[in-house]
Write an enzyme that holds these catalytic residues in place. Sequence first.
Site, PDB file in Angstrom:
ATOM      1  N   LYS A 183      17.818 -24.688  29.197  1.00  0.00           N
ATOM      2  CA  LYS A 183      16.925 -24.939  30.336  1.00  0.00           C
ATOM      3  C   LYS A 183      15.659 -24.088  30.257  1.00  0.00           C
ATOM      4  CE  LYS A 183      20.788 -26.181  33.389  1.00  0.00           C
ATOM      5  NZ  LYS A 183      21.943 -25.790  32.549  1.00  0.00           N
ATOM      6  N   PRO A 198       3.386 -23.098  28.786  1.00  0.00           N
ATOM      7  CA  PRO A 198       3.391 -24.166  27.775  1.00  0.00           C
ATOM      8  C   PRO A 198       3.530 -23.689  26.327  1.00  0.00           C
ATOM      9  CG  PRO A 198       1.788 -24.665  29.471  1.00  0.00           C
ATOM     10  CD  PRO A 198       2.309 -23.292  29.782  1.00  0.00           C
ATOM     11  N   ASN A 199       2.801 -22.636  25.920  1.00  0.00           N
ATOM     12  CA  ASN A 199       2.861 -22.198  24.517  1.00  0.00           C
ATOM     13  C   ASN A 199       4.263 -21.702  24.153  1.00  0.00           C
ATOM     14  OD1 ASN A 199       1.634 -21.467  21.917  1.00  0.00           O
ATOM     15  ND2 ASN A 199       2.125 -19.383  22.583  1.00  0.00           N
ATOM     16  N   GLY A 201      32.974 -29.649  31.749  1.00  0.00           N
ATOM     17  CA  GLY A 201      33.366 -28.320  31.268  1.00  0.00           C
ATOM     18  C   GLY A 201      34.754 -27.969  31.728  1.00  0.00           C
ATOM     19  N   ARG A 202      34.840 -27.280  32.879  1.00  0.00           N
ATOM     20  CA  ARG A 202      36.118 -26.734  33.350  1.00  0.00           C
ATOM     21  C   ARG A 202      37.265 -27.729  33.465  1.00  0.00           C
ATOM     22  NH1 ARG A 202      32.852 -23.362  37.738  1.00  0.00           N
ATOM     23  NH2 ARG A 202      31.530 -25.162  37.332  1.00  0.00           N
TER      24      ARG A 202
HETATM   25  O1  C5P Z   1      32.549 -26.761  34.332  1.00  0.00           O
HETATM   26  P1  C5P Z   1      31.606 -27.851  34.754  1.00  0.00           P
HETATM   27  O2  C5P Z   1      32.128 -29.237  34.439  1.00  0.00           O
HETATM   28  O3  C5P Z   1      31.121 -27.691  36.180  1.00  0.00           O
HETATM   29  O4  C5P Z   1      30.340 -27.635  33.797  1.00  0.00           O
HETATM   30  C1  C5P Z   1      29.140 -28.343  33.970  1.00  0.00           C
HETATM   31  C2  C5P Z   1      28.170 -27.918  32.909  1.00  0.00           C
HETATM   32  O5  C5P Z   1      26.963 -28.651  33.090  1.00  0.00           O
HETATM   33  C3  C5P Z   1      27.823 -26.441  32.937  1.00  0.00           C
HETATM   34  O6  C5P Z   1      27.713 -25.999  31.587  1.00  0.00           O
HETATM   35  C4  C5P Z   1      26.451 -26.390  33.618  1.00  0.00           C
HETATM   36  O7  C5P Z   1      25.643 -25.355  33.098  1.00  0.00           O
HETATM   37  C5  C5P Z   1      25.860 -27.745  33.237  1.00  0.00           C
HETATM   38  N1  C5P Z   1      24.854 -28.273  34.167  1.00  0.00           N
HETATM   39  C6  C5P Z   1      25.100 -28.524  35.507  1.00  0.00           C
HETATM   40  N2  C5P Z   1      24.111 -29.006  36.316  1.00  0.00           N
HETATM   41  C7  C5P Z   1      22.898 -29.246  35.824  1.00  0.00           C
HETATM   42  C8  C5P Z   1      22.629 -29.023  34.479  1.00  0.00           C
HETATM   43  C9  C5P Z   1      23.639 -28.537  33.678  1.00  0.00           C
HETATM   44  O8  C5P Z   1      26.233 -28.321  35.948  1.00  0.00           O
HETATM   45  N3  C5P Z   1      21.977 -29.770  36.615  1.00  0.00           N
END
Ligand code: C5P
Length: 229
Positions: free
Chosen positions: A63, A68-69, A208-209
């Site tokens: 993220k 910009p540079n 993720g989780r």
């Molecule tokens: O564990 P969980 O399923 O909540 O993980 C979601 C992942 O998506 C995390 O790595 C989080 O940093 C990423 N993410 C998010 N919302 C965003 C962008 C990225 O939850 N807007």
Amino acid sequence: MNHKPQLILALDVNTHKQAMRWVNLLYPKVRIFKVGLQLYTACGPQIIKDIRKTGAQVFLDLKFNDIPNTMACAAAEAVKLGAAMFTVHTLSGPTALKEVARVCRKSRTKVIGVTILTSICPHFLKDLGVKRALSREVLYLGAMAKRNGLDGLVCSVQEARMIREYLGKNFLIITPGIRPQGYKQDDQSRIATAGQAVACGADFIVVGRPILEAPNPLLVVKELNCQGK
Ligand code: C5P
């Protein structure tokens, strides 16, 4: 008929060993692995090289949000590393987004914009003095991202349908905040099931989780991969 979104595993772990264990366990059932702030800060670019050596693709989710540079120089490094896609904050502004898109134009690397994180509640935007409703703010930032050459957007499932409708087919939609029915919300505020993501036309779901903490991660991956079939 709904198309089937591709599953991305958020490798939210802090060692090279753990990360590679997940990749070796799940590839090719999962083909894209998200390297985020935690893993990248712990392991550096080597983890991206090692994941790619297995044949899997990397979604580099750092993220970027800078002038910009600096953004353009960091984007060039992400391209060199062979990231399939990487994220930038759309709040970095139109000039930064345009520069990043220019740097990536001749590569296969896709630039994905982040608008309002899925953990942010509407009342926080109100507190900040943002007059537009959260969904309108997401759309505004998304349209600005598209205009300036980005390839797609990360957004919650709740916003995905509107993004698809207003920004068209040729714009990637990546939805995190995915929770199987009955799974705890964690720190996400705008959650949805994978089935809802499919119905809203998401191209990718980030999980993720629900996988990392599952007693049987392969079963969860199988269920998620079945959505949209
Ligand atoms: O564990 P969980 O399923 O909540 O993980 C979601 C992942 O998506 C995390 O790595 C989080 O940093 C990423 N993410 C998010 N919302 C965003 C962008 C990225 O939850 N807007």
